[in-house]
Design an enzyme around this catalytic site. Structure first.
Site, PDB file in Angstrom:
ATOM      1  N   ASP A 245     -16.781 -89.244  49.700  1.00  0.00           N
ATOM      2  CA  ASP A 245     -16.882 -90.290  48.665  1.00  0.00           C
ATOM      3  C   ASP A 245     -16.936 -91.697  49.264  1.00  0.00           C
ATOM      4  O   ASP A 245     -16.165 -92.579  48.883  1.00  0.00           O
ATOM      5  CB  ASP A 245     -15.685 -90.201  47.707  1.00  0.00           C
ATOM      6  CG  ASP A 245     -15.446 -88.800  47.186  1.00  0.00           C
ATOM      7  OD1 ASP A 245     -16.423 -88.061  46.994  1.00  0.00           O
ATOM      8  OD2 ASP A 245     -14.277 -88.445  46.974  1.00  0.00           O
TER       9      ASP A 245
ATOM     10  N   GLU B  33     -20.590 -86.997  38.068  1.00  0.00           N
ATOM     11  CA  GLU B  33     -19.604 -87.991  38.512  1.00  0.00           C
ATOM     12  C   GLU B  33     -20.241 -88.889  39.570  1.00  0.00           C
ATOM     13  O   GLU B  33     -21.437 -88.828  39.840  1.00  0.00           O
ATOM     14  CB  GLU B  33     -18.377 -87.282  39.104  1.00  0.00           C
ATOM     15  CG  GLU B  33     -18.714 -86.395  40.296  1.00  0.00           C
ATOM     16  CD  GLU B  33     -17.594 -85.471  40.702  1.00  0.00           C
ATOM     17  OE1 GLU B  33     -16.597 -85.396  39.982  1.00  0.00           O
ATOM     18  OE2 GLU B  33     -17.739 -84.812  41.758  1.00  0.00           O
TER      19      GLU B  33
END
Length: 628
Positions: free
Chosen positions: A340, A510
């Protein structure tokens, strides 16, 4: 293919009357591994690893084939590799019959160490004691150095069972002092003399709270800490303890690895090789395998910032194909498990920064954030922990995921606003420097609700965006939905009544990232679940920060599987080189680039990569081909 050729060769030699086993003793056998177990052409157990230069040496016990009713082990094996993929097996370096004093015929666990130009091979038996052999070469052959045991049951005070004197582990400290640890049910240790074949002084025993010791001790050092790793319980798990000195006192840290598949025993061996730590062990994973016909395996191993070891996840992929020597010039750009990534250029320092999720935690249960800095996008410096949920955030203590950061200059002073996921809520922290330290100005989550009308999903994966047209700031977040809102001028609050849903389409999952280029606002997101084979990045465009979104017909940017067999995944950020129309995408992929079907555990082992992001004349984004 090499294994197939090996067995074809054995069949041919047998058919013309050649003794294949005898031939193998005088030759080298080269093979390529493809995951766990590491060795599949014979049964191996009790690994001991040694690194010499650019070569890793693996020494093992040798279980008899088939479903045995007990431990039948007559010799030891030796293998080497320079890349954890291509391996060489050498002729048998040592047999139990080389020790004339042994009357058990059992070649139990061993340990090998290099000292003063010689290789010392410490072995154990099933009751005759621990011996030591020596050689000038790591592959042997080895010869008994003493003609008698180094240690016997008489040295194991407080015990009354015959197999107590087993499983030697030798460690040479930085001051040159050598130590030997061993035992079953009791863990003994002593100093070794400079000659490595005599005990120096008193034999002692290790004991501490929660020390459920079974056997198989292993000692290693990381930074300023000593680690005692050992088999615990029955069937055995692997536990470990830490100390400031090699002789303790040790503090129990917990279970490091669970029960090995199809085997009552497990035998840990830990080593650093070319900048990567590895955890070796055995299981009963081969056909006809079991507790008495075992197989050596290997996994990647990592430490937390507090020097505790992250729990080992057993995999069939192992620690082979995913390993690329890290010289800070290739992908991955960061060494270790990270995911991420949020990338930023700081005008205050003139440096680039990557803010990742610290990965490698079981069930994504990490609890701290780090940052890495670079002057040139090639060489990255670990700036350390910038936010620790367990110390710095009163309302959360784990699941530190997917951060976002923005630099803002107010009255000639720079401030850094860091938005992060924690316990499936979104918080914000502030610092005066891009490397922190950051503090929580609210003492509570910034986002702990879903937009009106949204039922499912999670409050995770924030993104913060500065609109260069309006000079306003926006916050985005969501899992299975995309929420957006304009931030107040303080950057740590907003009007909840103005939160809108911008979910692009049903494929949205997401990881939203927003950036601006030549009159268009780009919205990137991850499609499908992180463990899915089709986890990939798509995008939409808009003419304002709050939509509406236009989804191009061909909007796939980054896919897990490519024609070249290199696997990119999802969750990314985008970097523009200051003053240039030059762009990069920073993303995570799985630690093993060739592992498409990763399963639950592999989803915790990701690494950060960077590739160019290019545009067509009409502003559409060209598909990204992940590179090494």
């Amino acid at each position: 293919m090499m294994r197939k050729l090996y067995w074809i060769s054995l069949f041919f030699m047998t058919s013309i009357g050649i003794n294949a086993n005898a031939l193998a003793q005088d030759s080298l056998f080269h093979f390529v591994i493809n995951g766990n177990p590491v060795i599949t052409h014979k049964y191996t157990a009790d690994p001991a690893v040694l690194v010499v230069g650019d070569t890793l040496w693996l020494y093992t016990g040798h279980d008899c084939a088939g479903k045995q009713s007990g431990y039948k082990m007559k010799d030891w094996c030796v293998f080497s590799t320079t890349d954890m993929i291509n391996w060489t097996e050498y002729p048998t370096p040592l047999k139990i019959t080389d020790f004339v004093w042994d009357d058990t015929g059992a070649a139990y666990a061993s340990h090998i160490i290099l000292r003063n130009g010689k290789y010392y091979f410490y072995i154990s038996t099933n009751g005759s004691g621990i011996g030591v052999a020596v050689s000038d070469r790591p592959e042997g052959p080895f010869k008994d150095a003493l003609g008698k045991p180094l240690l016997t049951n008489k040295d194991c005070f407080g015990s009354n069972h015959s197999w107590v004197c087993i499983d030697p582990a030798v460690f040479v400290d930085e001051d040159g002092q050598a130590w030997i640890f061993w035992g079953n049910r009791f863990c003994y240790y002593a100093k070794l003399k400079e000659n490595m074949i005599e005990i120096d002084g008193e034999i002692k025993k290790i004991d501490f709270k929660d020390f459920n010791f079974t056997e198989a001790p292993w000692i290693h050092k990381y930074k300023d800490k000593y680690y005692l790793t050992y088999a615990s319980g029955w069937p055995e798990k692997v536990a470990y303890a830490m100390a400031d000195r090699v002789d303790g006192p040790y503090e129990y840290k917990g279970i490091l690895a669970e029960i090995a598949g199809n085997s009552n025993t497990i035998h840990p061996s830990i080593v650093e090789f070319k900048g990567q730590w590895y955890f070796f062990y055995h299981n009963g994973g081969l056909s006809e395998g079991g507790s008495y016909s075992r197989s050596v395996c290997a996994e990647f191993m990592q430490y937390n910032f507090d020097k505790a070891i992250r729990k080992i996840e057993f995999t069939t992929e192992g620690a082979d194909r995913g390993y690329v020597p890290l010289d800070n010039k290739n992908n991955p750009v960061l060494q270790g498990y990270y995911a991420d990534p949020e990338v930023m250029f700081s005008h205050k320092t003139g440096k680039y920064y990557i803010y990742p999720t610290s990965d490698g935690f079981h069930e994504w249960s990490g609890y701290y954030f780090k940052t890495f800095s670079s002057d040139n996008l090639r060489e990255w410096k670990d700036e350390g922990v910038i936010l620790n949920l367990q110390k710095d955030i009163a309302w959360a203590d784990k699941r530190a995921w997917a951060p976002a950061i923005i630099e803002r200059k107010v009255n000639d002073e720079y401030k850094y606003y860091y938005y992060f996921s924690a316990d499936k809520k979104i918080g914000v922290a502030i610092a005066d420097d891009p490397a922190g330290p950051f503090y929580d100005p609210l003492g509570k989550p910034l986002v702990d609700f879903r937009p009106i009308g949204q039922r499912g999903g999670q409050e995770i994966d924030p993104d913060v965006f500065h609109d260069p047209v309006s000079d306003k700031y926006y916050l985005y977040w969501g899992n299975y939905y995309l929420a957006a809102v304009e931030l107040n001028d303080d950057m740590i609050s907003f009007d909840e009544s103005k939160v809108i849903r911008m979910t692009p389409d049903r494929s949205y999952n997401e990881g939203t990232y927003v950036f601006y280029r030549k009159g268009l606002y780009y919205f990137l997101w991850s499609e499908n679940d992180t463990r899915d084979e089709n986890y990939q990045v798509r995008y939409a465009t808009a003419t304002s920060p709050l939509g509406s979104l236009n989804i191009p017909k061909n909007n796939l940017i980054l896919s897990k599987k490519t024609e070249k067999g290199i696997y990119g995944t999802g969750h990314n950020s985008v970097l523009q080189i200051p003053g240039k129309d030059e762009w990069y995408i920073v993303y995570h992929r799985f630690r093993r680039p060739n592992a498409v079907r990763m399963g639950w555990a592999a989803g915790y082992h990701r690494e950060v990569c960077m590739d160019k992001l290019e545009f067509n004349e009409d502003g559409s984004i060209k598909p990204v081909v992940p590179t090494l």
